[in-house]
Design a protein around this motif. Structure first.
Motif, PDB file in Angstrom:
ATOM      1  N   ALA A 101       6.436   7.333   0.244  1.00  0.00           N
ATOM      2  CA  ALA A 101       5.863   6.307   0.046  1.00  0.00           C
ATOM      3  C   ALA A 101       6.878   5.317   0.143  1.00  0.00           C
ATOM      4  O   ALA A 101       6.646   4.233   0.819  1.00  0.00           O
ATOM      5  N   SER A 104      -6.238   9.945  -1.845  1.00  0.00           N
ATOM      6  CA  SER A 104      -5.724   8.859  -1.663  1.00  0.00           C
ATOM      7  C   SER A 104      -5.938   8.468  -0.162  1.00  0.00           C
ATOM      8  O   SER A 104      -6.108   7.193   0.037  1.00  0.00           O
ATOM      9  N   SER A 145       1.081   4.041  -3.152  1.00  0.00           N
ATOM     10  CA  SER A 145       0.498   5.280  -2.582  1.00  0.00           C
ATOM     11  C   SER A 145       0.864   6.606  -3.194  1.00  0.00           C
ATOM     12  O   SER A 145       0.236   7.605  -3.344  1.00  0.00           O
ATOM     13  N   GLY A 196       0.968  -1.203  -0.161  1.00  0.00           N
ATOM     14  CA  GLY A 196      -0.082   0.035  -0.031  1.00  0.00           C
ATOM     15  C   GLY A 196       0.789   1.146   0.028  1.00  0.00           C
ATOM     16  O   GLY A 196       0.530   2.331  -0.706  1.00  0.00           O
ATOM     17  N   VAL A 201      -0.749   7.055  -6.434  1.00  0.00           N
ATOM     18  CA  VAL A 201      -2.204   7.179  -6.171  1.00  0.00           C
ATOM     19  C   VAL A 201      -2.277   8.766  -5.973  1.00  0.00           C
ATOM     20  O   VAL A 201      -2.787   9.788  -6.410  1.00  0.00           O
ATOM     21  N   SER A 202      -1.154   9.062  -4.866  1.00  0.00           N
ATOM     22  CA  SER A 202      -1.357  10.430  -4.267  1.00  0.00           C
ATOM     23  C   SER A 202      -0.994  11.453  -5.332  1.00  0.00           C
ATOM     24  O   SER A 202      -1.496  12.542  -5.391  1.00  0.00           O
ATOM     25  N   ILE A 230      -1.082   3.134   2.576  1.00  0.00           N
ATOM     26  CA  ILE A 230      -1.856   4.358   1.888  1.00  0.00           C
ATOM     27  C   ILE A 230      -1.697   5.571   2.748  1.00  0.00           C
ATOM     28  O   ILE A 230      -1.187   6.441   2.539  1.00  0.00           O
ATOM     29  N   CYS A 231      -2.621   5.223   3.789  1.00  0.00           N
ATOM     30  CA  CYS A 231      -2.763   6.256   4.749  1.00  0.00           C
ATOM     31  C   CYS A 231      -1.485   6.916   5.749  1.00  0.00           C
ATOM     32  O   CYS A 231      -1.137   7.959   5.737  1.00  0.00           O
ATOM     33  N   SER A 242      -4.624  -0.522   3.298  1.00  0.00           N
ATOM     34  CA  SER A 242      -4.988   0.830   3.636  1.00  0.00           C
ATOM     35  C   SER A 242      -3.989   1.402   4.583  1.00  0.00           C
ATOM     36  O   SER A 242      -4.128   2.747   4.345  1.00  0.00           O
ATOM     37  N   GLN A 269       0.514   8.947   3.084  1.00  0.00           N
ATOM     38  CA  GLN A 269       0.194  10.172   2.589  1.00  0.00           C
ATOM     39  C   GLN A 269      -0.260  11.204   3.666  1.00  0.00           C
ATOM     40  O   GLN A 269      -0.348  12.272   3.103  1.00  0.00           O
ATOM     41  N   GLY A 303      -7.935   4.906   0.848  1.00  0.00           N
ATOM     42  CA  GLY A 303      -7.387   3.884   1.846  1.00  0.00           C
ATOM     43  C   GLY A 303      -8.586   3.661   2.934  1.00  0.00           C
ATOM     44  O   GLY A 303      -8.450   2.509   3.405  1.00  0.00           O
TER      45      GLY A 303
END
Length: 538
Positions: A423, A93, A81, A77, A84-85, A130-131, A127, A134, A97
């Motif tokens: 990331a 993003s 990310s 993730g 995605v971000s 990602i979180c 999840s 970011q 997540g």
């Protein structure tokens, strides 16, 4: 209505960090309960002298895999990310997540077997990856220099709250008979993700990301909302806007950004520092202590409710001791905080190893309670010393490496690579989290107390590494940090000792003493103008 208060923005965004905390204690409070052990039993059930069946649950290596599945997903993730971000935005993003977390939690809650449990935990991990990557980037790009450490550090505080809240929910559910004792807390995990998704709807996008996408009117509007108190002509807003514009125009002259950019000579040093900040935060052993604290305290002679309640104390300590770092980490600086934290942690790791080796002995074959990872026994006053030392270790981490390991990496990189760089750094954290989550139960089963020596050596190594290689970034603008690593033409600076970099934090009172007031200009170490708004005063 879009929220413009920096503390409210950070408080909502860092719920993403709380998801990781929920995951930690949703396992640590449950893995020794009979309902969990019996439902996921592997092999024959043991029978005690009175003829009562005793379940041993998954094998140590399988339990390590179940625990580590979340970290494995987080590694993936965190890596994705960055893409995605950079393409969809920091805000989007984080919202993505939160949706993935809900899907993973549903699968975990409905788990019928170990593979299904692992799949759900991998999704939860994606999840969290990602979180966790970011959210610090999002807050870093919103915050003024004098509050950046405090606001980004709130992610660690959210993690500690998540750990503590979920532990007590899980503890309360242990009194429920049957599988509901672990399915209820696993289902409750969805609540913070739902709140995060709803809250993010009312937050602005990062002004620096908007600038990179040539959405200049929106960028200016966000700066006005967050820093200008509605005044688009505020000196700080205009200065910040022009500085972002200058940086974006300079960075557009460079090639398209990929992960390979982070390994070029101009980036390699800061990439190494950022990656190792996250690696060392895992090699402290803190998250291993959090995941498997019940094993450790069981070996120290605690059992039943005493075991669970005593274990929960460390989560309370974790929450409380993070607060001083949030308040004063910008004043303390990054380097001294990390070095002192490493010294404290290595002290208590080696102390625990000495106590275990001197006053403990091997557990009966098969481990305490037929759990192989509980392979050592220590009782009496020495066991109380082990528990106290463990609490002090947690306190040492919570006030130092806990928040700073999230604050420091995003500060190191320029805008064009910040999303992917953080990331990569965060993925390093999760790679080692995965390795340790898998390694610790078999390690306790095979080398027992020597696990403490391993982590003590790591803490010693990180202390030396920080002293010689980690520069100070506190009090500097994100653009000003660039001068630590490159000259004005972008050529890497080589040979500048990290221990000679200084904290440039100034409180509002200190700025007024040297003649600065709101809206006045101050020169950073690279000669760039540094603006301080009224909100940055303490």
């Amino acid at each position: 209505m879009i929220i413009g208060n920096l503390y409210a923005i950070s408080a909502i965004a860092v719920i993403g960090g709380g998801l990781f905390g929920f995951d930690i204690s949703s396992m640590s409070a449950i893995i020794t309960t009979q309902s969990y052990l019996c439902y996921f039993q592997q092999g024959a059930v043991n029978v005690d002298a009175q003829g009562n069946p005793t379940c041993t649950g998954p094998r140590p290596d399988v339990q390590g895999g179940i625990t580590a599945a979340m970290a494995g997903g987080s590694w993936l993730g965190a890596l994705i990310s960055g893409f995605v971000s950079d393409n969809l935005g920091r805000k989007m993003s984080i919202m993505i997540g939160s949706v993935i977390w809900c899907i993973g939690s549903i699968i975990i809650c409905a788990s019928q077997n170990i593979p299904m449990l692992i799949v759900g935990r991998v999704l939860n991990g994606i999840s969290v990856g990602i979180c966790s990557a970011q959210v610090p980037v999002y807050i870093t790009e919103m915050a003024p220099p004098t509050k950046r450490g405090r606001l980004v550090g709130m992610q660690q505080w959210a993690i500690t709250w998540g750990i503590m809240i979920m532990f007590y929910i899980s503890y309360g559910c242990t009194f429920i008979k049957g599988t509901a004792s672990f399915r209820i807390p696993w289902g409750v995990q969805m609540v913070p993700a739902i709140l995060l998704f709803i809250g993010m709807i009312f937050l602005p996008e990062s002004p620096r990301w908007l600038a990179r996408k040539d959405r200049w009117e929106e960028c200016h509007a966000v700066l006005t909302l967050v820093h200008g108190k509605g005044d688009p002509n505020s000196p700080f807003v205009l200065s910040e806007y022009e500085e972002i514009k200058t940086v974006c125009e300079f960075e557009r002259q460079n090639a398209d950004v990929s992960y390979l950019e982070l390994f070029k000579p101009s980036m390699l040093n800061r990439t190494h520092v950022g990656v190792f900040t996250q690696i060392w935060s895992q090699l402290t052993g803190m998250n291993s202590m959090m995941y498997y604290i019940l094993y450790i305290f069981a070996m120290a002679g605690l059992e039943g409710d005493n075991l669970l309640v005593s274990s929960s104390i460390q989560y309370v300590i974790n929450v409380c001791m993070t607060v001083p770092a949030l308040l004063w980490v910008d004043r303390w600086g990054r380097r001294p905080t990390l070095i002192l934290g490493a010294i404290g942690m290595l002290t208590f790791m080696f102390l625990n190893a000495g106590l275990m080796a001197t006053y403990g002995h091997a557990a009966p074959p098969g481990g305490l309670g037929h759990i192989e990872a509980q392979s050592w026994v220590i009782k009496g006053p020495a066991s109380k010393a082990v528990i106290a030392s463990t609490y002090l270790f947690v306190a040492s981490y919570a006030i130092t490496w806990g928040p700073v390991s999230w604050v420091y990496p995003p500060e190191l990189f320029p805008l064009r690579v910040r999303g992917k760089a953080n990331a990569l750094c965060t993925s390093s954290n999760w790679a080692f989290n995965f390795a340790l989550g898998y390694f610790v139960p078999p390690a306790f089963a095979s080398v027992a107390w020597k696990v403490y020596i391993i982590f003590g050596v790591f803490c010693t190594a990180m202390c030396l590494h920080v002293f010689f290689m980690f520069p100070e970034t506190a009090g500097k603008t994100l653009e000003d940090v660039e001068a630590i690593f490159t000259d004005p033409t972008g050529i890497p600076l080589i040979g500048r000792p990290a221990w000679k970099t200084k904290n440039e934090f100034r409180s509002g009172a200190e700025r007024e003493q040297v003649g600065f007031v709101d809206g006045d200009e101050e020169k950073g170490s690279n000669g760039a103008v540094v603006q301080h708004d009224e909100a940055s005063k303490m």
